[in-house]
Design an enzyme around this catalytic site. Structure first.
Site, PDB file in Angstrom:
ATOM      1  N   PRO A   2      -4.549  -6.593  -1.756  1.00  0.00           N
ATOM      2  CA  PRO A   2      -5.435  -7.656  -1.898  1.00  0.00           C
ATOM      3  C   PRO A   2      -5.322  -8.525  -0.751  1.00  0.00           C
ATOM      4  O   PRO A   2      -4.004  -8.938  -0.416  1.00  0.00           O
ATOM      5  CB  PRO A   2      -5.128  -8.427  -3.063  1.00  0.00           C
ATOM      6  CG  PRO A   2      -4.523  -7.202  -4.153  1.00  0.00           C
ATOM      7  CD  PRO A   2      -3.841  -6.381  -3.032  1.00  0.00           C
ATOM      8  N   GLU A   3      -6.319  -9.019   0.031  1.00  0.00           N
ATOM      9  CA  GLU A   3      -5.988  -9.760   1.201  1.00  0.00           C
ATOM     10  C   GLU A   3      -6.661 -11.098   0.708  1.00  0.00           C
ATOM     11  O   GLU A   3      -7.185 -11.316  -0.365  1.00  0.00           O
ATOM     12  CB  GLU A   3      -6.793  -9.247   2.500  1.00  0.00           C
ATOM     13  CG  GLU A   3      -5.997  -7.736   2.763  1.00  0.00           C
ATOM     14  CD  GLU A   3      -6.553  -6.968   3.983  1.00  0.00           C
ATOM     15  OE1 GLU A   3      -7.213  -7.843   4.894  1.00  0.00           O
ATOM     16  OE2 GLU A   3      -6.663  -5.778   3.884  1.00  0.00           O
TER      17      GLU A   3
END
Length: 284
Positions: A2-3
């Protein structure tokens, strides 16, 4: 992993479930990856924020105990596969119980982290402490970004360091560099190149946040929102995960290399490496 767009989507979705609620307990399997979580017990969640890829729950107490700071923060890093869910599952690692119900932190690969710290004290978190400006904020300034880019080594590893700008990971670095027509191994960007990349980063991040992030594949580590809904930005990926497919801009097959130990996707026609420089890549 996840960014920024996935973490920001998580923040927006779970904030209505947690804001104003009192944490009754925060239980886990005893892993050292979850530090001082007992300090959250009895605290009211006054709000949620995000810094780069970190999610922050702001914890307040009506009265601070002696020697206990009044304001604390629960810092959450989702790792590679972490995410909150409404229901407990086989990979639930943390159960957060409030006066309104329960929220579960699932993490198949166990890289997620949580820590309760005094508000604003991030001395034990060097990545968070040294993080660059938020890409969609006024603090992310084109002139300063260009100044730093002019001195930087290979541009993609430089972006992933989180120092020039926060929250840009593997997916969104590849997509931003493609939009800016810059080779991922290019060094010392010219002013005009840096300007293109600056605007590409802002555009990609804005679009990805509005689309709810990217959900890739259907494996156990696939990012999902807390209610199971997938992100939608993966449908707009021009290069990431598109190895061998035609470039949306010129039709040249997308190429994958390993750069800085990270899989890297780009168009060799649209993103040529400056003459005289080498990528030092591993072909895939």
């Amino acid at each position: 992993m996840p960014e920024l767009p996935e973490v920001e989507t998580t923040r927006r979705k779970i904030e209505p479930l947690l804001a104003g609620r009192t944490i009754l307990s925060l239980t886990h399997d005893g892993s050292p990856r979850y530090r001082d979580t007992h300090l959250a017990h009895g605290r009211r969640v006054s709000g949620l924020s995000r810094r780069g890829k970190y999610l922050m729950l702001h914890l307040a107490a009506a009265e601070a105990a002696e020697g206990d700071p009044h304001d604390l923060e629960l810092i959450v890093h989702l790792g590679m596969t972490g995410g909150f869910r409404l229901e407990e599952g086989p990979h639930t690692r943390v159960t957060l119980t409030t006066d309104a119900g329960q929220l579960y932190f699932n993490d198949p690969r166990r890289f997620g982290k949580m820590a309760v710290v005094p508000a604003g004290e991030y001395g034990g978190m060097p990545t968070l402490l040294g993080m660059g400006p938020e890409p969609l904020s006024d603090e992310f300034r084109e002139e300063e970004f260009a100044r730093l880019a002019a001195q930087a080594g290979a541009v993609k590893p430089w972006l992933l360091s989180q120092k020039p700008v926060s929250g840009v990971g593997n997916i969104y670095a590849d997509e931003s560099l493609w939009r800016a027509r810059i080779h991922p191994a290019q060094t010392r960007l010219a002013r005009e190149e840096a300007g293109r990349l600056y605007h590409a980063i802002r555009e990609v991040m804005h679009e990805a946040v509005e689309a709810g992030g990217s959900s890739l594949g259907d494996g156990m580590g696939n990012y999902r929102q807390h209610d199971g809904e997938a992100g939608a930005f993966q449908g707009r990926h021009a290069v990431y995960g598109q190895t061998g497919k035609p470039c949306p801009r010129c039709g040249t097959p997308i190429k994958k290399i390993v750069l800085g130990q990270r899989g890297t996707h780009f168009c060799p026609e649209c993103q040529p490496l400056r003459e005289g420089e080498t990528s030092g890549d591993v072909q895939r």
